[in-house]
Motif scaffolding. Structure first.
Motif, short mmCIF file in Angstrom:
data_model
loop_
_atom_site.label_atom_id
_atom_site.label_comp_id
_atom_site.label_asym_id
_atom_site.label_seq_id
_atom_site.Cartn_x
_atom_site.Cartn_y
_atom_site.Cartn_z
N ARG A 101 -18.91 -41.95 -16.91
CA ARG A 101 -17.54 -41.88 -16.38
C ARG A 101 -16.59 -41.34 -17.43
NH1 ARG A 101 -12.94 -43.50 -17.02
NH2 ARG A 101 -13.54 -44.96 -18.64
N HIS A 102 -16.75 -41.80 -18.66
CA HIS A 102 -15.91 -41.31 -19.76
C HIS A 102 -16.12 -39.81 -19.97
CE1 HIS A 102 -13.65 -41.42 -23.50
NE2 HIS A 102 -14.64 -40.72 -24.04
N LEU A 103 -17.36 -39.38 -19.97
CA LEU A 103 -17.66 -37.96 -20.14
C LEU A 103 -17.04 -37.13 -19.02
CD1 LEU A 103 -19.28 -35.53 -21.30
CD2 LEU A 103 -21.21 -36.31 -19.90
N GLU A 104 -17.19 -37.59 -17.78
CA GLU A 104 -16.70 -36.82 -16.64
C GLU A 104 -15.17 -36.78 -16.57
OE1 GLU A 104 -16.66 -37.67 -12.00
OE2 GLU A 104 -18.66 -37.02 -12.66
N THR A 105 -14.51 -37.82 -17.03
CA THR A 105 -13.06 -37.84 -16.93
C THR A 105 -12.35 -37.24 -18.15
OG1 THR A 105 -12.99 -40.12 -17.73
CG2 THR A 105 -12.97 -39.80 -15.35
#
Length: 188
Positions: A101-105
């Motif tokens: 989630r951190h990578l995608e956001t």
């Protein structure tokens, strides 16, 4: 499933359907949805769930990206084009859902999204090389999506900061002061 707006474009679906010369019934059967749902997609009154997008695209002989209008693809777009949820993509990449989630956001890769050692080839495989096939993209496309994700995140962060400064200037000033204190402590 993420509610990320992924740019589905009904006009592109209509054009692909026309080019494929297929009926609503055949699209519905191939995509595993009702004819009514396909009619809604064609009319533009509803966007297909990301999980349905790849099947819908295949039904009209197109790619998921062909059915979407986005100026710059982000990591969320690439994931959605594969029909995966965030949790599914995290599992596919071998990382925790929160890490993904951190990578995608943010577009920022942590330790888990770097090169990996391949025992068969006896070499380290760079992120773009091992992850790109999992996103069904080229290494260059994955790299560009990461960059656009970072830019989008920075712009959104700046927009929120500007809003905070306008709506709560005292609070924003206090945050800036705490930031200066933190930087001074780190420099010691």
């Amino acid at each position: 499933m993420s509610e990320t707006s992924y740019g589905f474009d009904a006009a592109r679906l209509r054009a692909a359907r026309s080019a494929a010369g297929t009926s609503v019934a055949r699209i519905a059967k191939a995509a595993g949805v009702s004819e009514r749902a396909v009619s809604f997609y064609l009319a533009g009154t509803r966007a297909p769930r990301p999980a349905i997008l790849p099947r819908l695209a295949a039904a009209v002989h197109a790619t998921p990206a062909d059915l979407c209008a986005v100026e710059h693809e982000t990591l969320a777009h690439l994931r959605i084009y594969t029909g995966r949820t965030r949790a599914q993509m995290a599992r596919t990449l071998g990382m925790a859902e929160e890490t993904y989630r951190h990578l995608e956001t943010t577009g920022e890769r942590g330790r888990l999204a770097r090169s990996r050692y391949d025992d068969r080839e006896e070499r380290w495989i760079p992120w773009q090389e091992w992850a790109a096939p999992l996103f069904a993209a080229t290494a260059q496309r994955l790299d560009a999506a990461e960059q656009h994700t970072r830019e989008q995140h920075r712009a959104e962060r700046e927009r929120r900061w500007q809003h905070l400064q306008q709506t709560a200037p005292d609070f924003a000033a206090r945050i800036e002061e705490l930031g200066r204190i933190g930087r001074a402590l780190r420099e010691r």
